[in-house]
Design a protein around this motif. Structure first.
Motif, short mmCIF file in Angstrom:
data_model
loop_
_atom_site.label_atom_id
_atom_site.label_comp_id
_atom_site.label_asym_id
_atom_site.label_seq_id
_atom_site.Cartn_x
_atom_site.Cartn_y
_atom_site.Cartn_z
N LEU A 15 30.55 41.62 74.99
CA LEU A 15 30.84 42.36 73.65
C LEU A 15 31.64 41.40 72.82
O LEU A 15 32.44 40.56 73.34
CB LEU A 15 31.58 43.57 73.99
N GLU A 16 31.49 41.53 71.44
CA GLU A 16 32.52 40.80 70.68
C GLU A 16 33.04 42.00 69.89
O GLU A 16 32.60 42.70 69.23
CB GLU A 16 31.45 40.21 69.51
N ILE A 17 34.53 41.82 70.15
CA ILE A 17 35.43 43.01 69.31
C ILE A 17 36.45 42.33 68.62
O ILE A 17 37.33 41.31 69.31
CB ILE A 17 36.03 44.10 70.45
N ASP A 18 36.56 42.52 67.45
CA ASP A 18 37.52 41.98 66.43
C ASP A 18 37.28 40.29 66.67
O ASP A 18 38.48 39.69 66.73
CB ASP A 18 39.00 42.45 66.87
N GLY A 19 36.22 39.78 66.69
CA GLY A 19 35.85 38.32 66.76
C GLY A 19 36.33 37.95 68.12
O GLY A 19 36.12 36.42 68.21
N ARG A 20 36.69 38.43 69.13
CA ARG A 20 36.89 37.83 70.62
C ARG A 20 35.62 38.55 71.42
O ARG A 20 35.27 39.57 71.29
CB ARG A 20 38.23 38.43 71.01
N LEU A 21 35.24 37.57 72.30
CA LEU A 21 34.53 37.98 73.42
C LEU A 21 34.94 38.54 74.53
O LEU A 21 35.95 37.97 75.18
CB LEU A 21 33.69 36.59 73.91
N TYR A 22 34.16 39.52 75.09
CA TYR A 22 34.69 40.22 76.14
C TYR A 22 33.56 40.40 77.36
O TYR A 22 32.53 40.44 76.52
CB TYR A 22 35.22 41.68 75.91
N ALA A 23 33.69 40.69 78.45
CA ALA A 23 32.67 40.88 79.55
C ALA A 23 33.14 42.20 79.93
O ALA A 23 34.28 42.57 80.66
CB ALA A 23 32.50 39.78 80.52
N ILE A 24 32.01 42.81 80.56
CA ILE A 24 31.94 44.03 81.45
C ILE A 24 30.90 43.83 82.51
O ILE A 24 29.80 43.75 82.10
CB ILE A 24 31.86 45.43 80.59
N VAL A 25 31.22 44.07 83.61
CA VAL A 25 30.34 43.90 84.72
C VAL A 25 30.19 45.80 85.15
O VAL A 25 31.16 46.40 85.46
CB VAL A 25 30.96 43.40 86.04
N SER A 26 29.07 45.82 84.90
CA SER A 26 28.55 47.29 85.26
C SER A 26 27.73 47.56 86.56
O SER A 26 26.97 46.81 86.83
CB SER A 26 27.74 47.80 83.97
N PRO A 27 28.20 48.63 87.06
CA PRO A 27 27.20 49.24 88.29
C PRO A 27 25.77 49.92 87.91
O PRO A 27 24.99 50.14 88.89
CB PRO A 27 27.81 50.30 88.90
N VAL A 28 25.49 49.80 86.58
CA VAL A 28 24.32 50.07 86.10
C VAL A 28 23.55 49.04 85.87
O VAL A 28 23.79 48.18 85.32
CB VAL A 28 24.42 51.23 84.91
N SER A 29 22.10 49.04 86.15
CA SER A 29 21.13 48.11 86.07
C SER A 29 20.88 47.55 84.63
O SER A 29 21.19 48.55 83.66
CB SER A 29 19.69 48.23 86.74
#
Length: 94
Positions: free
Chosen positions: A58-72
């Motif tokens: 995700l890009e939030i306010d110009g910064r990169l973030y990662a989310i690891v999800s249990p959903v395929s």
């Protein structure tokens, strides 16, 4: 649009850059470097430590973030596609 990505987590689709299978994503050294850098900067959220099926960038306010999800990644992609299709059909009233 917002979409449920696992447990109590919902994201805004306008911030979504990538949905990818966790094992494929982590199979690349370049991606591992990106992930470790984000982790060191406290910009990684792991929803469920026991079940890692997809990675969302995700890009939030110009910064990169990662989310690891249990959903395929396939299920998440379908959620975004189905919602967009619903909105397009609902708004396309002639």
């Amino acid at each position: 649009m917002f979409a449920h990505i696992g447990e109590d987590y919902v994201i805004n689709s306008s911030e979504l850059l990538l949905i990818m299978n966790y094992d494929i994503f982590m199979g690349s050294e370049d991606n591992q470097m990106i992930f470790e850098r984000l982790k060191a900067e406290d910009r990684v959220v792991v929803i469920n430590d026991d079940l890692k099926k997809s990675v969302l960038l995700l890009e939030i306010d110009g910064r990169l973030y990662a989310i690891v999800s249990p959903v395929s990644s396939t299920t998440l992609a379908k959620r975004f596609i189905n919602f967009n299709s619903y909105v397009d059909n609902y708004l396309d009233v002639s």
